[in-house]
Design a protein around this motif. Structure first.
Motif, PDB file in Angstrom:
ATOM      1  N   GLY A  40     -32.571  -6.515 -71.392  1.00  0.00           N
ATOM      2  CA  GLY A  40     -34.026  -6.620 -71.516  1.00  0.00           C
ATOM      3  C   GLY A  40     -34.430  -7.641 -72.563  1.00  0.00           C
ATOM      4  N   PHE A  41     -33.766  -7.603 -73.708  1.00  0.00           N
ATOM      5  CA  PHE A  41     -34.057  -8.549 -74.775  1.00  0.00           C
ATOM      6  C   PHE A  41     -33.698  -9.968 -74.351  1.00  0.00           C
ATOM      7  CE2 PHE A  41     -32.520 -10.746 -78.683  1.00  0.00           C
ATOM      8  CZ  PHE A  41     -33.735 -10.844 -79.333  1.00  0.00           C
ATOM      9  N   GLY A  42     -32.497 -10.144 -73.787  1.00  0.00           N
ATOM     10  CA  GLY A  42     -32.051 -11.476 -73.390  1.00  0.00           C
ATOM     11  C   GLY A  42     -32.888 -12.089 -72.286  1.00  0.00           C
ATOM     12  N   VAL A  43     -33.256 -11.290 -71.291  1.00  0.00           N
ATOM     13  CA  VAL A  43     -34.075 -11.794 -70.198  1.00  0.00           C
ATOM     14  C   VAL A  43     -35.469 -12.170 -70.699  1.00  0.00           C
ATOM     15  CG1 VAL A  43     -35.207 -11.166 -68.023  1.00  0.00           C
ATOM     16  CG2 VAL A  43     -32.798 -10.619 -68.373  1.00  0.00           C
ATOM     17  N   ALA A  44     -36.021 -11.372 -71.612  1.00  0.00           N
ATOM     18  CA  ALA A  44     -37.339 -11.691 -72.174  1.00  0.00           C
ATOM     19  C   ALA A  44     -37.288 -13.009 -72.944  1.00  0.00           C
ATOM     20  CB  ALA A  44     -37.795 -10.560 -73.089  1.00  0.00           C
ATOM     21  N   VAL A  45     -36.216 -13.221 -73.699  1.00  0.00           N
ATOM     22  CA  VAL A  45     -36.059 -14.482 -74.422  1.00  0.00           C
ATOM     23  C   VAL A  45     -35.971 -15.646 -73.440  1.00  0.00           C
ATOM     24  CG1 VAL A  45     -34.519 -15.811 -75.918  1.00  0.00           C
ATOM     25  CG2 VAL A  45     -34.993 -13.423 -76.445  1.00  0.00           C
ATOM     26  N   GLN A  46     -35.171 -15.473 -72.378  1.00  0.00           N
ATOM     27  CA  GLN A  46     -35.055 -16.528 -71.367  1.00  0.00           C
ATOM     28  C   GLN A  46     -36.405 -16.878 -70.765  1.00  0.00           C
ATOM     29  OE1 GLN A  46     -31.496 -16.529 -68.542  1.00  0.00           O
ATOM     30  NE2 GLN A  46     -31.673 -14.378 -69.101  1.00  0.00           N
ATOM     31  N   ALA A  47     -37.175 -15.844 -70.421  1.00  0.00           N
ATOM     32  CA  ALA A  47     -38.476 -16.076 -69.788  1.00  0.00           C
ATOM     33  C   ALA A  47     -39.370 -16.922 -70.686  1.00  0.00           C
ATOM     34  CB  ALA A  47     -39.141 -14.742 -69.463  1.00  0.00           C
ATOM     35  N   ARG A 100     -37.140  -1.100 -74.312  1.00  0.00           N
ATOM     36  CA  ARG A 100     -36.963  -1.186 -75.771  1.00  0.00           C
ATOM     37  C   ARG A 100     -36.451  -2.575 -76.145  1.00  0.00           C
ATOM     38  NH1 ARG A 100     -35.409   3.057 -79.464  1.00  0.00           N
ATOM     39  NH2 ARG A 100     -35.755   2.241 -81.590  1.00  0.00           N
ATOM     40  N   GLY A 101     -35.554  -3.123 -75.303  1.00  0.00           N
ATOM     41  CA  GLY A 101     -35.037  -4.458 -75.579  1.00  0.00           C
ATOM     42  C   GLY A 101     -36.130  -5.508 -75.567  1.00  0.00           C
ATOM     43  N   VAL A 102     -37.020  -5.444 -74.585  1.00  0.00           N
ATOM     44  CA  VAL A 102     -38.149  -6.383 -74.534  1.00  0.00           C
ATOM     45  C   VAL A 102     -39.030  -6.215 -75.767  1.00  0.00           C
ATOM     46  CG1 VAL A 102     -40.214  -7.038 -73.243  1.00  0.00           C
ATOM     47  CG2 VAL A 102     -38.118  -6.430 -72.009  1.00  0.00           C
ATOM     48  N   GLY A 103     -39.167  -4.983 -76.227  1.00  0.00           N
ATOM     49  CA  GLY A 103     -40.000  -4.711 -77.384  1.00  0.00           C
ATOM     50  C   GLY A 103     -39.510  -5.386 -78.654  1.00  0.00           C
ATOM     51  N   TYR A 104     -38.204  -5.595 -78.775  1.00  0.00           N
ATOM     52  CA  TYR A 104     -37.683  -6.259 -79.977  1.00  0.00           C
ATOM     53  C   TYR A 104     -38.160  -7.710 -80.048  1.00  0.00           C
ATOM     54  CZ  TYR A 104     -34.724  -2.242 -80.885  1.00  0.00           C
ATOM     55  OH  TYR A 104     -34.274  -0.974 -81.159  1.00  0.00           O
ATOM     56  N   LEU A 105     -38.250  -8.363 -78.911  1.00  0.00           N
ATOM     57  CA  LEU A 105     -38.776  -9.727 -78.936  1.00  0.00           C
ATOM     58  C   LEU A 105     -40.246  -9.714 -79.331  1.00  0.00           C
ATOM     59  CD1 LEU A 105     -38.493 -12.739 -78.528  1.00  0.00           C
ATOM     60  CD2 LEU A 105     -38.979 -12.405 -76.096  1.00  0.00           C
ATOM     61  N   ALA A 106     -41.004  -8.744 -78.809  1.00  0.00           N
ATOM     62  CA  ALA A 106     -42.419  -8.638 -79.180  1.00  0.00           C
ATOM     63  C   ALA A 106     -42.573  -8.421 -80.681  1.00  0.00           C
ATOM     64  CB  ALA A 106     -43.076  -7.492 -78.403  1.00  0.00           C
ATOM     65  N   ARG A 107     -41.700  -7.609 -81.270  1.00  0.00           N
ATOM     66  CA  ARG A 107     -41.748  -7.375 -82.721  1.00  0.00           C
ATOM     67  C   ARG A 107     -41.407  -8.657 -83.477  1.00  0.00           C
ATOM     68  NH1 ARG A 107     -37.998  -2.321 -83.799  1.00  0.00           N
ATOM     69  NH2 ARG A 107     -38.519  -2.871 -85.982  1.00  0.00           N
ATOM     70  N   GLY A 108     -40.454  -9.415 -82.959  1.00  0.00           N
ATOM     71  CA  GLY A 108     -40.123 -10.679 -83.595  1.00  0.00           C
ATOM     72  C   GLY A 108     -41.276 -11.656 -83.522  1.00  0.00           C
ATOM     73  N   VAL A 142     -40.249 -19.500 -79.892  1.00  0.00           N
ATOM     74  CA  VAL A 142     -39.652 -18.179 -79.712  1.00  0.00           C
ATOM     75  C   VAL A 142     -38.307 -18.051 -80.421  1.00  0.00           C
ATOM     76  CG1 VAL A 142     -38.677 -16.617 -77.962  1.00  0.00           C
ATOM     77  CG2 VAL A 142     -40.877 -17.715 -77.575  1.00  0.00           C
ATOM     78  N   MET A 143     -37.612 -19.157 -80.653  1.00  0.00           N
ATOM     79  CA  MET A 143     -36.280 -19.064 -81.250  1.00  0.00           C
ATOM     80  C   MET A 143     -36.283 -18.285 -82.571  1.00  0.00           C
ATOM     81  SD  MET A 143     -33.216 -19.859 -80.497  1.00  0.00           S
ATOM     82  CE  MET A 143     -31.734 -19.464 -81.418  1.00  0.00           C
ATOM     83  N   PRO A 144     -37.177 -18.582 -83.517  1.00  0.00           N
ATOM     84  CA  PRO A 144     -37.189 -17.769 -84.746  1.00  0.00           C
ATOM     85  C   PRO A 144     -37.474 -16.292 -84.468  1.00  0.00           C
ATOM     86  CG  PRO A 144     -38.503 -19.769 -85.014  1.00  0.00           C
ATOM     87  CD  PRO A 144     -38.187 -19.647 -83.558  1.00  0.00           C
ATOM     88  N   ALA A 145     -38.365 -16.017 -83.508  1.00  0.00           N
ATOM     89  CA  ALA A 145     -38.687 -14.638 -83.164  1.00  0.00           C
ATOM     90  C   ALA A 145     -37.504 -13.935 -82.532  1.00  0.00           C
ATOM     91  CB  ALA A 145     -39.887 -14.609 -82.207  1.00  0.00           C
ATOM     92  N   ALA A 146     -36.698 -14.684 -81.753  1.00  0.00           N
ATOM     93  CA  ALA A 146     -35.511 -14.103 -81.129  1.00  0.00           C
ATOM     94  C   ALA A 146     -34.495 -13.696 -82.189  1.00  0.00           C
ATOM     95  CB  ALA A 146     -34.893 -15.095 -80.149  1.00  0.00           C
ATOM     96  N   VAL A 147     -34.320 -14.536 -83.210  1.00  0.00           N
ATOM     97  CA  VAL A 147     -33.406 -14.193 -84.308  1.00  0.00           C
ATOM     98  C   VAL A 147     -33.898 -12.937 -85.025  1.00  0.00           C
ATOM     99  CG1 VAL A 147     -32.505 -14.979 -86.534  1.00  0.00           C
ATOM    100  CG2 VAL A 147     -32.606 -16.558 -84.597  1.00  0.00           C
ATOM    101  N   ALA A 148     -35.198 -12.890 -85.297  1.00  0.00           N
ATOM    102  CA  ALA A 148     -35.760 -11.723 -85.982  1.00  0.00           C
ATOM    103  C   ALA A 148     -35.638 -10.471 -85.119  1.00  0.00           C
ATOM    104  CB  ALA A 148     -37.226 -11.985 -86.318  1.00  0.00           C
ATOM    105  N   GLY A 149     -35.965 -10.584 -83.833  1.00  0.00           N
ATOM    106  CA  GLY A 149     -35.879  -9.429 -82.949  1.00  0.00           C
ATOM    107  C   GLY A 149     -34.460  -8.926 -82.785  1.00  0.00           C
TER     108      GLY A 149
END
Length: 253
Positions: free
Chosen positions: A212-219, A13-21, A230-237
């Protein structure tokens, strides 16, 4: 009666928030472009710093392992190459965390607009104002300083024989990912008047989603130019993650 605990959000679910962002780049490109300007400035500065760090790393490894000077050349080289690789991993974590912290510090007004617009898109309770530029800058610089601590920790764990390289890399990945996620999620929560203790209580049980969210952002940040996009998407996610936890707490999910 105290509100029931929100259902735990997992790693997937955490990875999914980045995808939504990231999906907002297609739906609201103008909004997302706001976050590119500070990210470009910080990315250029970070690239110069990291190049200097990599040039210095070889000498740092030799300085940290004087005990290996009398070893067989093959063993000595193997140890120092392994530590150099650990140092590269640590430098990568440092770069990701420092990039996030400095970009948030420099571009807080830009990212606050993204955060506020995502809040409006989600509907429901929308805070009237963010945390303010000075508070955001302070938190961003604190995160950048923590990045140095993570990099040093990864390097020190790497000194352990046999398991050091793998242990340091995995520990750094998890710690750095959680740090990133907590800082990004803190913005919409602080805007609601929640201090760090209240945030920790709210997020308790959702560690998997944060990692999950943090590791996906790092990747994504490790990909060339990835951090800028990705930075704007990370804020949104992160805003979406925070809202789901808040809504679940009051029984909306």
């Amino acid at each position: 009666m105290a509100p029931a605990a929100a259902p735990a959000l997992g790693v997937g679910r955490g990875v999914g928030y980045l995808a939504r962002g990231l999906a907002l780049w297609g739906r609201r490109p103008g909004l997302m472009l706001l976050g590119v300007v500070p990210a470009v400035v910080v990315a250029v500065a970070m690239a110069l710093v990291l190049v200097g760090l990599l040039l210095w790393l070889d000498d740092a490894v030799a300085w940290a392992t004087p005990f290996a000077d009398g070893w067989d050349p093959a063993l000595r080289s193997g140890l120092r190459i392994g530590l150099y690789l650990v140092g590269l991993v640590g430098a990568a974590y440092l770069g990701v965390i420092a990039f996030t912290g400095l970009t948030l510090a420099l571009g807080d007004p830009f990212y606050e607009r993204i955060w506020a617009e995502v809040e409006r898109m989600l509907g429901g309770d929308v805070p009237a104002a963010g945390v303010g530029w000075w508070r955001g800058a302070r938190d961003g610089l604190t995160l950048a300083a923590l990045g140095v601590a993570v990099a040093v920790g990864v390097f020190l764990v790497g000194l352990l024989p046999v398991v050091g390289t793998v242990a340091g890399s995995v520990a750094g990945l998890v710690v750095a990912g959680r740090l990133l996620a907590r800082e990004l999620v803190s913005r919409p929560l602080e805007a609601r008047g929640m201090d760090r203790a209240a945030q920790s209580a709210l997020l308790r049980g959702h560690g998997g989603a944060l990692v999950g969210f943090g590791v996906a952002v790092q990747a994504c940040f490790l990909v060339p130019l990835g951090g800028i996009l990705v930075m704007p998407a990370a804020v949104a996610g992160a805003t979406m993650l925070a809202r789901d936890v808040l809504d679940a707490r009051v029984g909306r999910n």
